[in-house]
Design a protein around this motif. Structure first.
Motif, short mmCIF file in Angstrom:
data_model
loop_
_atom_site.label_atom_id
_atom_site.label_comp_id
_atom_site.label_asym_id
_atom_site.label_seq_id
_atom_site.Cartn_x
_atom_site.Cartn_y
_atom_site.Cartn_z
N PHE A 284 0.86 -1.18 0.00
CA PHE A 284 0.00 0.00 0.00
C PHE A 284 0.89 1.22 0.00
O PHE A 284 1.76 1.35 0.85
CB PHE A 284 -0.92 0.00 1.22
N ASP B 74 1.10 5.13 0.39
CA ASP B 74 0.34 6.25 0.92
C ASP B 74 0.96 7.55 0.42
O ASP B 74 2.13 7.83 0.69
CB ASP B 74 0.38 6.19 2.45
N MET C 13 0.19 10.39 1.42
CA MET C 13 0.19 11.30 2.56
C MET C 13 -0.31 12.68 2.14
O MET C 13 0.30 13.69 2.46
CB MET C 13 1.59 11.45 3.15
N GLU D 142 -2.35 2.41 -4.60
CA GLU D 142 -2.06 3.78 -4.16
C GLU D 142 -3.23 4.33 -3.35
O GLU D 142 -4.40 4.09 -3.68
CB GLU D 142 -1.82 4.68 -5.37
N GLU D 143 -2.94 5.05 -2.30
CA GLU D 143 -3.96 5.71 -1.48
C GLU D 143 -3.46 7.11 -1.21
O GLU D 143 -2.26 7.36 -1.23
CB GLU D 143 -4.16 4.96 -0.16
N GLU D 144 -4.38 8.02 -0.91
CA GLU D 144 -3.90 9.37 -0.62
C GLU D 144 -3.72 9.60 0.89
O GLU D 144 -2.84 10.29 1.34
CB GLU D 144 -4.83 10.44 -1.21
N ASN D 145 -4.58 8.99 1.68
CA ASN D 145 -4.50 9.23 3.11
C ASN D 145 -4.87 7.94 3.83
O ASN D 145 -5.98 7.76 4.30
CB ASN D 145 -5.44 10.36 3.49
N LEU D 146 -3.92 7.08 3.93
CA LEU D 146 -4.18 5.71 4.36
C LEU D 146 -4.60 5.61 5.82
O LEU D 146 -5.25 4.64 6.21
CB LEU D 146 -2.92 4.86 4.12
N ALA E 64 -10.00 4.83 4.11
CA ALA E 64 -8.90 4.18 3.41
C ALA E 64 -8.54 2.87 4.09
O ALA E 64 -8.23 1.88 3.42
CB ALA E 64 -7.69 5.10 3.38
N ILE F 137 3.18 -1.12 4.21
CA ILE F 137 2.72 0.23 3.90
C ILE F 137 3.95 1.07 3.60
O ILE F 137 4.90 1.09 4.37
CB ILE F 137 1.95 0.84 5.09
N GLY G 299 4.79 4.75 3.43
CA GLY G 299 4.13 6.01 3.75
C GLY G 299 4.87 6.75 4.82
O GLY G 299 6.07 6.96 4.73
N TYR H 51 0.09 5.20 11.77
CA TYR H 51 -0.88 4.13 11.47
C TYR H 51 -1.32 3.44 12.75
O TYR H 51 -2.48 3.10 12.91
CB TYR H 51 -0.28 3.15 10.46
#
Lengths: 571, 136, 223
Positions: free
Chosen positions: A7, A9, A11, A38-42, A47, A65, A67, A73
């Motif tokens: 994953f 992140d 951020m 891809e995530e923007e704000n894990l 998310a 992760i 990030g 987290y």
């Protein structure tokens, strides 16, 4: 082979997309990498939910992760819950934000570093093992040691929440030090009456069992399964099985009246309290003689003048208002930080009490059979305005020394608790965890931590009761086995770990009846011929692991291999 | 020797050193190029052997970021780390290595700048000492 | 239990000078408890030796093993395979363990890595003190449970000597005078009269190791 889900992140833009791409490109296509998302704000709840769904759909057994800080987290898992089916110990975080992007100025170097960190994280994830979660049933039973006002207040609060309480008192009666007190400084009622009411409330309460003239002799077990052996004055013993224990044994006073302090003019706060209660308003008589002036001398005995300040101002006001006495309060410092004290202090001052602040301790001498106090008043603004005073008063009130209860040392040994610098019971953390002790499930409250005023002590009793209720109300204590574990076959029973464990979580247990070694594993009722870490009592700090001369202890969530993997060195 | 970038293993107590490293990163304080952070639950987890093994396996220096004395969440973890460090120092002396190669730095969560500064100072110091001659 | 202290590294390095491949063997009993030769110390010493030799330019390969008790032939036998692979053994067990290995492996030199110091007791964690010299004829029943053979610098049977001052020994000022301890102990037990009993001189030449190697034989236990 492990199947790892990655994953990434962003951020919220802190880790730019091109940078992310440069890093992930190296591992794309590797057989153990199942996917990368891809995530923007894990760390946000949504998310995390999506992450959980991904993991479930792709059937991976490890996750990494890329990030920010793992702390981020972990905090969000604490806050929003851990939605992921994956065991939390199979998830690793590579801190690309704080440890590469922001810490390395040159972009090429940052990419290089980030790739290394990612590979390290993947390696860590693949070499980690899952850690089992468990829960311990907790019965709503507690043992409160000490039947003073702290113990009384805690027992009542616990009983109100449906918790059974054994209230242990070494004396005959409940009430403790409060019985020497006649009046609160901030409440209208009389202390004795208040205590009487509470005691009768206790006797009516079916959830509270008062065990008087009894002392704690031995304590075995840990949170949820304590076994407390108590002995009555007549020698009979009983074993109680509380889930949690509160220590509220209070403090002790020591009266030292040597030399000039032996003069009849000196009395203690407690004696003054009795005098005030026994005399009829408006004239104060002591040994048949009328008392017209009283001086309070603070700071001579106790370094901490809070309790003495409260008592002096309280008694001074009574003396002034009810008995028309002139009062003088001599002090180096005055502490009026308690609730409402500032107001009382002002009122005493307005009614004519003299407050004299000294630097040099006052000189005491006997003049015509009376005590004369010579003191230099330093409350003047200019040094040359300081003038010497001689005070002759009928009575001088002097504090008793407030010291740890003499049984504190022994009780600490029995309970496996620590003592602080001044010999009182030590709290786990003076700012954050004031009423918790170093052992899970044992609380310390009231004057046994340090001398406290009644109102302060009652607040603390409330706080302690809250903590106990929070612990017991769920009926279970959830924990995981991210703790230290002893391999009994390697253990040399050298006692290093029980001596060093800050939480008294390790005991050396006897051989089984037939001297059989049991294979390693944490199980209930297993008999060990070696040191044994109680998984509920262990905080997982690893001090014992680092110290064991036989290397018989491992920290289950962080064995040697994971430390070496983090070092990222050859071999 | 011109481009010698010392390899540093930095053990970070989870209560102080690790958050301080996060803070240092957050403040965009640069770290020396070759630092490997090892996150431990408490400085008391750091075995004497890890300090030696780090050097044996190729590190040029080791740093322990632990809580201030009397500030350990686990009462004496930081003090144990300090005692173990002093034992490791005695061994280093016998081995013939400079004891400056292993150092403890006491800090709190808000000491990001101190952490970065310590890392830089250590890196400079190790550059002067040269590569660890005992690594295998 | 037996107490031991690790030998200075430079001394150990000297023994191992001509060897490149050794086995470092610890012991899981007494020397683990006194933190001189358990698995942890084995790891530390092995690492230190490897680094020291690396620095000298003559790398050393050090295998590690820690049998449960080195002084038992069966446990020694477990090391056979490993010993075959090395040129020498460095044992950080007590002197007994070193000799067990030496007896077991006639072709391989075995070196001691610790100095076996005394039979002692833990005073506090990390502090050990001598309590017994294994003299072979215990008189603790007469001295209130404090041994003058192990604890009196002069091994006096009828003390104290004139050098006992404020409870301390004149030979080693930080040490308690054994006879002061004996007096205090007997006083506490209400047996001060025992101080007046003369303990006769010991026939060291017959009763102790001065008469040569001591041996215990239990015929009933022999297999």
């Amino acid at each position: 082979m492990a199947r790892i889900g990655i994953f990434i992140d962003g951020m919220g833009g802190s880790i730019p997309a091109p940078f992310r791409e440069k890093i992930v490109s190296v591992i794309r296509g590797l057989p153990e990498i199942a996917f990368s998302v891809e995530e923007e704000n894990l760390a946000s709840p949504g998310a995390l939910q999506r992450m959980a769904e991904h993991l479930k759909a792709e059937e991976v057994d490890r996750a990494v992760i890329l990030g920010g800080s793992p702390k981020l987290y972990e905090t969000s898992f604490n806050k929003f819950g851990y939605p992921v089916l994956l065991n939390p110990y199979l998830l690793t975080v590579a801190n690309l934000k704080e440890q590469t992007l922001q810490a390395v100025a040159n972009e090429e170097e940052a990419v290089e570093k980030a790739r290394k960190m990612m590979i390290k994280a993947i390696h860590l994830a693949s070499s980690s093992g899952p850690i089992e979660s468990r829960s311990l049933p907790l019965t709503p039973q507690t043992l409160v040691i000490g039947g003073g006002i702290t113990g009384i207040a805690i027992a009542l609060a616990l009983a109100r929440s449906g918790i059974q309480v054994y209230l242990l008192e070494k004396g005959k009666h409940l009430g403790g030090k409060a019985l020497e007190l006649r009046r609160f400084y901030n409440r209208p009622e009389e202390v004795q009456k208040w205590v009487e009411e509470k005691v009768s409330e206790i006797s009516r309460n079916s959830r509270i069992t008062v065990i008087s003239e009894t002392e704690l002799k031995r304590l075995d077990g840990h949170l949820g399964r304590f076994q407390a052996t108590v002995r009555k004055a007549n020698g009979t013993e009983a074993v109680l099985s509380p889930s949690a224990i509160v220590v509220a044994t209070g403090y002790e006073v020591e009266r030292n009246r040597k030399g000039i302090y032996g003069h009849r003019s000196f009395i203690s706060f407690a004696e003054m309290e009795t005098l005030l209660a026994e005399n009829e308003i408006p004239s104060l008589l002591r040994n048949g003689k009328r008392v017209e002036s009283v001086a309070f001398l603070l700071g001579e005995v106790n370094g901490d003048v809070k309790i003495d300040s409260i008592n002096a101002v309280k008694q001074s006001l009574l003396l002034q208002e009810a008995f028309q006495c002139q009062t003088v309060i001599l002090c180096k410092d005055l502490k009026v930080s308690s609730d409402g004290m500032e107001r009382l202090y002002r009122r005493a001052r307005e009614r004519g009490a003299l407050f004299i602040k000294f630097e040099e301790p006052p000189k005491l001498s006997i003049v015509n059979g009376q005590i004369q106090v010579d003191v230099k008043d330093t409350s003047a603004i200019r040094k040359e305005d300081e003038w010497p005073l001689s005070i002759l008063s009928d009575l001088i009130v002097l504090s008793d020394a407030l010291i740890p209860n003499p049984e504190t040392e022994n009780l600490c040994r029995i309970l496996g608790l620590h003592r602080g610098n001044r010999g009182f019971f030590m709290e786990d953390n003076p700012q954050l965890l004031r009423v918790r002790s170093n052992r899970r499930g044992i609380f310390v409250a009231g004057g046994c931590r340090f001398p406290q005023e009644v109102s302060e002590t009652l607040n603390e009793a409330g706080a302690t009761a809250q903590e106990v209720i929070a612990l017991l109300s769920g009926g279970i204590y959830p924990y995981d086995l991210s703790v230290a574990e002893v391999d009994p076959e390697k253990c040399a029973v050298c006692l290093t770990c029980p001596r060093l464990c800050p939480h008294s979580a390790i005991t050396v247990e006897k051989y089984a009846e037939k001297n059989i070694y049991i294979t390693p594993g944490i199980g209930e009722g297993v008999k060990w011929g070696a040191a044994r870490v109680d998984p509920v009592a262990c905080y997982g700090c690893g001090i014992c692991v680092g110290e064991c001369p036989a290397k018989a202890i491992t920290l289950r969530h962080q064995p040697d291999e994971l430390i070496y993997a983090q070092m990222n060195l050859s071999d | 020797m011109v481009n010698f970038e010392p390899k540093i293993v930095a053990f970070c107590c989870d209560q102080s050193g690790y958050p301080a490293a996060d803070m240092a990163g957050g403040l965009e304080l640069n770290f020396p190029g070759n630092v490997e952070f090892v996150r431990v639950p408490c400085a008391g987890r750091i075995e004497t052997l890890y300090l030696l093994k780090a050097l044996e396996r190729g590190a040029d220096g080791v740093l322990i970021f632990a809580c201030y004395e009397e500030n350990c969440q686990f009462l004496r973890g930081n003090l144990r780390a300090k005692s173990r460090l002093s034992y490791a120092h005695r061994l280093l002396e016998k081995i013939g290595l400079e004891k400056e190669r292993i150092e403890i730095c006491h800090l709190a969560t808000n000491c990001g700048p101190k952490l970065a500064e310590t890392l830089h100072r250590k890196s400079e110091q190790l550059k002067k000492l040269g590569p660890n001659p005992a690594k295998i | 239990m037996i107490k031991a202290e690790q030998k200075p590294l430079e001394e150990i390095l000297l023994y191992l000078k001509s060897y490149d491949r050794i086995l470092l063997s610890g012991c899981g009993a007494c020397v683990t408890v006194c933190q001189a030769g358990g698995e942890k110390e084995v790891g530390l010493l092995a690492s230190a030796l490897r680094m020291a030799r690396m620095k000298m330019g003559t790398p050393l390969e050090a295998l590690e093993a820690t049998p449960a008790r080195q002084c038992e032939p069966e446990f020694a036998a477990e090391l056979s395979e490993t010993v075959e692979k090395v040129e020498a053994v460095l044992s950080v067990a007590c002197g007994v363990g070193v000799q067990t290995l030496a007896r077991h492996f006639p072709k391989t030199p075995v070196f001691p890595g610790v100095n076996t110091t005394f039979l002692g007791e833990t005073v506090t964690h990390g502090v050990w003190e001598e309590r017994c010299q294994a003299c072979g004829n215990c008189i603790l029943e007469r001295t209130g449970g404090v041994c003058p053979v192990a604890r009196c610098a002069k091994q006096l049977f009828n003390g104290p000597c004139g050098g006992s001052s404020k409870g301390k020994c004149e030979i080693k000022r930080e040490a308690d005078c054994a006879w002061q301890l004996i007096y205090d102990r007997l006083n506490g037990l209400g047996q001060l009269y025992r101080m007046e009993e003369i303990i006769p001189a010991r026939r060291w030449g017959v009763e102790s190791r001065d008469s040569g190697l001591r041996r215990i034989v239990r015929e009933d236990l022999k297999v």
